[in-house]
Design a protein around this motif. Structure first.
Motif, PDB file in Angstrom:
ATOM      1  N   ALA A  54     -18.808 -13.630 -12.193  1.00  0.00           N
ATOM      2  CA  ALA A  54     -17.587 -12.868 -12.087  1.00  0.00           C
ATOM      3  C   ALA A  54     -17.091 -13.619 -10.839  1.00  0.00           C
ATOM      4  O   ALA A  54     -17.628 -13.657  -9.900  1.00  0.00           O
ATOM      5  CB  ALA A  54     -17.453 -11.379 -12.029  1.00  0.00           C
ATOM      6  N   VAL A  55     -15.370 -13.332 -10.608  1.00  0.00           N
ATOM      7  CA  VAL A  55     -14.744 -13.601  -9.534  1.00  0.00           C
ATOM      8  C   VAL A  55     -13.760 -12.529  -8.871  1.00  0.00           C
ATOM      9  O   VAL A  55     -13.244 -11.882  -9.889  1.00  0.00           O
ATOM     10  CB  VAL A  55     -14.169 -15.046  -9.751  1.00  0.00           C
ATOM     11  CG1 VAL A  55     -12.903 -15.017 -10.857  1.00  0.00           C
ATOM     12  CG2 VAL A  55     -13.308 -15.478  -8.243  1.00  0.00           C
ATOM     13  N   ILE A  56     -14.220 -12.369  -7.615  1.00  0.00           N
ATOM     14  CA  ILE A  56     -12.792 -11.307  -7.127  1.00  0.00           C
ATOM     15  C   ILE A  56     -11.815 -12.192  -6.428  1.00  0.00           C
ATOM     16  O   ILE A  56     -12.134 -12.970  -5.455  1.00  0.00           O
ATOM     17  CB  ILE A  56     -13.937 -10.471  -6.062  1.00  0.00           C
ATOM     18  CG1 ILE A  56     -14.754  -9.700  -6.715  1.00  0.00           C
ATOM     19  CG2 ILE A  56     -12.615  -9.453  -5.485  1.00  0.00           C
ATOM     20  CD1 ILE A  56     -15.685  -9.115  -5.595  1.00  0.00           C
ATOM     21  N   THR A  57     -10.563 -12.216  -7.069  1.00  0.00           N
ATOM     22  CA  THR A  57      -9.577 -12.768  -6.652  1.00  0.00           C
ATOM     23  C   THR A  57      -8.178 -12.169  -6.795  1.00  0.00           C
ATOM     24  O   THR A  57      -8.288 -11.142  -7.426  1.00  0.00           O
ATOM     25  CB  THR A  57      -9.643 -14.343  -6.998  1.00  0.00           C
ATOM     26  OG1 THR A  57      -8.579 -15.148  -6.146  1.00  0.00           O
ATOM     27  CG2 THR A  57      -9.464 -14.509  -8.361  1.00  0.00           C
ATOM     28  N   ARG A  58      -7.073 -12.609  -6.484  1.00  0.00           N
ATOM     29  CA  ARG A  58      -5.948 -12.250  -6.837  1.00  0.00           C
ATOM     30  C   ARG A  58      -5.003 -13.334  -7.312  1.00  0.00           C
ATOM     31  O   ARG A  58      -5.004 -14.504  -6.753  1.00  0.00           O
ATOM     32  CB  ARG A  58      -5.186 -11.550  -5.675  1.00  0.00           C
ATOM     33  CG  ARG A  58      -5.323 -10.050  -5.656  1.00  0.00           C
ATOM     34  CD  ARG A  58      -4.632  -9.463  -4.763  1.00  0.00           C
ATOM     35  NE  ARG A  58      -4.555  -7.774  -4.662  1.00  0.00           N
ATOM     36  CZ  ARG A  58      -3.452  -7.317  -4.149  1.00  0.00           C
ATOM     37  NH1 ARG A  58      -2.226  -7.793  -3.741  1.00  0.00           N
ATOM     38  NH2 ARG A  58      -3.242  -6.046  -4.501  1.00  0.00           N
ATOM     39  N   VAL A  59      -4.083 -12.995  -8.332  1.00  0.00           N
ATOM     40  CA  VAL A  59      -2.926 -13.966  -8.770  1.00  0.00           C
ATOM     41  C   VAL A  59      -1.864 -13.157  -8.469  1.00  0.00           C
ATOM     42  O   VAL A  59      -1.515 -12.081  -8.085  1.00  0.00           O
ATOM     43  CB  VAL A  59      -2.932 -14.298 -10.111  1.00  0.00           C
ATOM     44  CG1 VAL A  59      -4.243 -14.995 -10.438  1.00  0.00           C
ATOM     45  CG2 VAL A  59      -3.093 -12.861 -11.082  1.00  0.00           C
ATOM     46  N   ALA A  79     -13.142 -11.751 -15.859  1.00  0.00           N
ATOM     47  CA  ALA A  79     -12.082 -11.575 -15.007  1.00  0.00           C
ATOM     48  C   ALA A  79     -11.549 -10.190 -14.648  1.00  0.00           C
ATOM     49  O   ALA A  79     -10.390 -10.161 -14.125  1.00  0.00           O
ATOM     50  CB  ALA A  79     -10.786 -12.303 -15.866  1.00  0.00           C
ATOM     51  N   ARG A  80     -12.545  -9.292 -14.664  1.00  0.00           N
ATOM     52  CA  ARG A  80     -11.884  -7.761 -14.566  1.00  0.00           C
ATOM     53  C   ARG A  80     -11.445  -7.569 -12.934  1.00  0.00           C
ATOM     54  O   ARG A  80     -10.868  -6.787 -12.722  1.00  0.00           O
ATOM     55  CB  ARG A  80     -13.049  -7.013 -14.820  1.00  0.00           C
ATOM     56  CG  ARG A  80     -14.171  -6.818 -14.053  1.00  0.00           C
ATOM     57  CD  ARG A  80     -15.277  -5.832 -14.387  1.00  0.00           C
ATOM     58  NE  ARG A  80     -16.467  -6.452 -14.900  1.00  0.00           N
ATOM     59  CZ  ARG A  80     -17.642  -5.998 -15.008  1.00  0.00           C
ATOM     60  NH1 ARG A  80     -17.827  -4.641 -14.612  1.00  0.00           N
ATOM     61  NH2 ARG A  80     -18.636  -6.591 -15.465  1.00  0.00           N
ATOM     62  N   TYR A  81     -12.099  -8.486 -12.062  1.00  0.00           N
ATOM     63  CA  TYR A  81     -11.832  -8.323 -10.601  1.00  0.00           C
ATOM     64  C   TYR A  81     -10.744  -9.131 -10.153  1.00  0.00           C
ATOM     65  O   TYR A  81     -10.587  -9.357  -9.149  1.00  0.00           O
ATOM     66  CB  TYR A  81     -13.000  -8.402  -9.749  1.00  0.00           C
ATOM     67  CG  TYR A  81     -14.116  -7.551 -10.472  1.00  0.00           C
ATOM     68  CD1 TYR A  81     -14.047  -6.385 -10.315  1.00  0.00           C
ATOM     69  CD2 TYR A  81     -15.463  -8.137 -10.551  1.00  0.00           C
ATOM     70  CE1 TYR A  81     -15.097  -5.327 -10.603  1.00  0.00           C
ATOM     71  CE2 TYR A  81     -16.708  -7.067 -10.724  1.00  0.00           C
ATOM     72  CZ  TYR A  81     -16.347  -5.935 -10.680  1.00  0.00           C
ATOM     73  OH  TYR A  81     -17.454  -4.800 -11.173  1.00  0.00           O
ATOM     74  N   VAL A  82      -9.986  -9.799 -11.176  1.00  0.00           N
ATOM     75  CA  VAL A  82      -8.785 -10.437 -10.826  1.00  0.00           C
ATOM     76  C   VAL A  82      -7.713  -9.699 -10.744  1.00  0.00           C
ATOM     77  O   VAL A  82      -6.975  -9.125 -11.921  1.00  0.00           O
ATOM     78  CB  VAL A  82      -8.473 -11.727 -11.711  1.00  0.00           C
ATOM     79  CG1 VAL A  82      -7.421 -12.312 -11.396  1.00  0.00           C
ATOM     80  CG2 VAL A  82      -9.870 -12.421 -12.164  1.00  0.00           C
ATOM     81  N   GLY A  83      -6.873  -9.489  -9.650  1.00  0.00           N
ATOM     82  CA  GLY A  83      -6.073  -8.446  -9.442  1.00  0.00           C
ATOM     83  C   GLY A  83      -4.685  -9.126  -9.509  1.00  0.00           C
ATOM     84  O   GLY A  83      -4.663 -10.459  -9.452  1.00  0.00           O
ATOM     85  N   GLU A 122     -10.175  -2.326  -3.283  1.00  0.00           N
ATOM     86  CA  GLU A 122     -10.153  -3.124  -4.645  1.00  0.00           C
ATOM     87  C   GLU A 122     -11.626  -3.717  -4.961  1.00  0.00           C
ATOM     88  O   GLU A 122     -11.794  -3.797  -6.048  1.00  0.00           O
ATOM     89  CB  GLU A 122      -9.324  -4.379  -4.614  1.00  0.00           C
ATOM     90  CG  GLU A 122      -7.891  -4.322  -4.248  1.00  0.00           C
ATOM     91  CD  GLU A 122      -7.215  -5.668  -4.204  1.00  0.00           C
ATOM     92  OE1 GLU A 122      -7.023  -6.357  -5.273  1.00  0.00           O
ATOM     93  OE2 GLU A 122      -6.471  -5.892  -3.216  1.00  0.00           O
ATOM     94  N   LEU A 123     -12.419  -3.316  -4.000  1.00  0.00           N
ATOM     95  CA  LEU A 123     -14.005  -3.662  -4.113  1.00  0.00           C
ATOM     96  C   LEU A 123     -14.705  -2.756  -4.947  1.00  0.00           C
ATOM     97  O   LEU A 123     -14.584  -1.772  -4.663  1.00  0.00           O
ATOM     98  CB  LEU A 123     -14.709  -4.032  -2.990  1.00  0.00           C
ATOM     99  CG  LEU A 123     -13.845  -5.147  -1.856  1.00  0.00           C
ATOM    100  CD1 LEU A 123     -14.621  -5.274  -0.529  1.00  0.00           C
ATOM    101  CD2 LEU A 123     -13.827  -6.261  -2.651  1.00  0.00           C
ATOM    102  N   ASP A 124     -15.546  -3.104  -5.807  1.00  0.00           N
ATOM    103  CA  ASP A 124     -16.627  -2.461  -6.439  1.00  0.00           C
ATOM    104  C   ASP A 124     -17.898  -2.738  -5.694  1.00  0.00           C
ATOM    105  O   ASP A 124     -18.624  -3.473  -5.812  1.00  0.00           O
ATOM    106  CB  ASP A 124     -16.724  -2.702  -8.098  1.00  0.00           C
ATOM    107  CG  ASP A 124     -17.647  -2.103  -8.897  1.00  0.00           C
ATOM    108  OD1 ASP A 124     -18.399  -1.312  -8.317  1.00  0.00           O
ATOM    109  OD2 ASP A 124     -17.852  -2.008  -9.983  1.00  0.00           O
ATOM    110  N   LEU A 125     -18.063  -1.711  -4.808  1.00  0.00           N
ATOM    111  CA  LEU A 125     -19.227  -1.979  -3.751  1.00  0.00           C
ATOM    112  C   LEU A 125     -20.508  -1.705  -4.410  1.00  0.00           C
ATOM    113  O   LEU A 125     -21.503  -2.320  -3.965  1.00  0.00           O
ATOM    114  CB  LEU A 125     -18.908  -1.039  -2.562  1.00  0.00           C
ATOM    115  CG  LEU A 125     -17.925  -1.424  -1.590  1.00  0.00           C
ATOM    116  CD1 LEU A 125     -17.644  -0.488  -0.438  1.00  0.00           C
ATOM    117  CD2 LEU A 125     -17.883  -2.979  -1.234  1.00  0.00           C
TER     118      LEU A 125
END
Length: 315
Positions: A54-59, A79-83, A122-125
């Motif tokens: 998974a990737v944590i990012t933003r578009v 892609a669930r952590y793509v904001g 935004e983080l799922d710690l």
């Protein structure tokens, strides 16, 4: 469904790479579109090698945002952590291709990239703290709020493998001094660091692979990896030094090689390989992508990497 084995955090882009080799941008007629951005590419590379990623990012809230999500899903990356940033646009990256070693990059990240706007909220710690391997890129530390988010994510880690990819892009930083400051802060939380000779010099003050890798271990790391370009790769642990020789391929575009190396490094670390086997495999993965045009689209399978290693051993 099981959770991810690898989570990366950092850059995403849409890469528009020229299909005409050896000419400046002014003369390029057509471009190939592909997924890009270091953290994103590493997640794709790890997925191609069989790991849940998974990737944590933003578009941006634009036409490229759905493309990024669809491309990730096509590669098997969660892609669930793509904001989505309501104001900023999805970054674009152009390059010129002058093999074997000149690939100037032109980033469109102004006034700011959405992935630099990732906030701690935004983080799922819980997920970040428990994932077996967490991968951080240095460019996520270059400005706020992504710097604070990245450091908070690192602080949530209490075990597992935490990799800092130094990923130095000087155009994204105010100064080398500022880069060194935040690299060192992040490295306090890492178990593994990886960078080329310029990147490790920014972090520890020397680009000599032996001295730099030793200095990185002195910061508390378990493994320090220095990529030496045409001289191969060096890895250091408390047990000693391992080296991987270069693998000769016909280079088309070297820009994705480091991210292929990163995904393959994740593979070796998760499987518990020794440092020499890990960097030999990662080096071969990087060589394969250097022989191809794109980044994410051209990440190799494990079988392709093993075949190259077998071929190079018999050469």
């Amino acid at each position: 469904m099981n959770g991810p084995e690898v989570i990366t955090i950092g850059r995403v882009s849409v890469d528009l790479y020229p299909e005409q080799i050896g000419v400046p941008l002014a003369e390029v007629k057509t471009f190939a579109k592909s997924l890009g951005g270091s953290a994103t590419n590493v997640a794709v590379a790890a997925a191609r090698l069989g790991h849940r990623s998974a990737v944590i990012t933003r578009v941006g809230d634009d036409g490229f945002g759905p493309y990024v999500r669809a491309a990730l899903e096509g590669f098997g990356v969660d892609a669930r952590y793509v904001g989505t940033d309501p104001e900023l646009r999805t970054p674009l990256a152009f390059c010129e291709i002058f093999p074997p070693d000149d690939f100037p990059l032109l980033f469109y990240r102004e006034p700011k990239a959405p992935d630099s706007n990732i906030g701690p909220e935004e983080l799922d710690l819980e997920e970040i703290s428990s994932v077996p391997l967490f991968w951080v890129t240095g460019t996520g530390l270059s400005e706020e709020p992504s710097r604070g988010a990245t450091l908070e994510a690192l602080g949530a880690r209490s075990g597992g493998i935490t990799v800092i990819d130094l990923d130095y892009r000087p155009m994204l930083w105010e100064s080398r001094e500022e880069t060194e400051r935040w690299y060192r802060e992040a490295l306090k939380h890492a178990t593994v660091a990886v960078g080329n000779q310029e990147e490790v010099e920014v972090a520890v003050g020397t680009g000599d692979p032996h001295e730099a890798s030793a200095a990185l271990l002195d910061l508390g790391l378990d493994l320090a990896i220095v990529k030496r370009g045409p001289e191969g790769v060096l890895a250091r642990t408390e047990e000693g030094v391992a080296e991987a020789p270069p693998i000769e391929v016909e280079i088309v575009n070297g820009l994705g090689a480091g991210d292929a190396f990163g995904g393959a490094l994740c593979h070796g670390l998760l499987l518990g390989w020794d440092p020499e086997r890990t960097i030999r495999f990662a080096n071969a993965a990087g060589a394969i992508v250097a022989s191809r045009l794109a980044c994410a689209d051209d990440m190799p399978t494990a079988r392709e990497v093993e075949e190259l290693l077998e071929g190079s051993a018999g050469a």
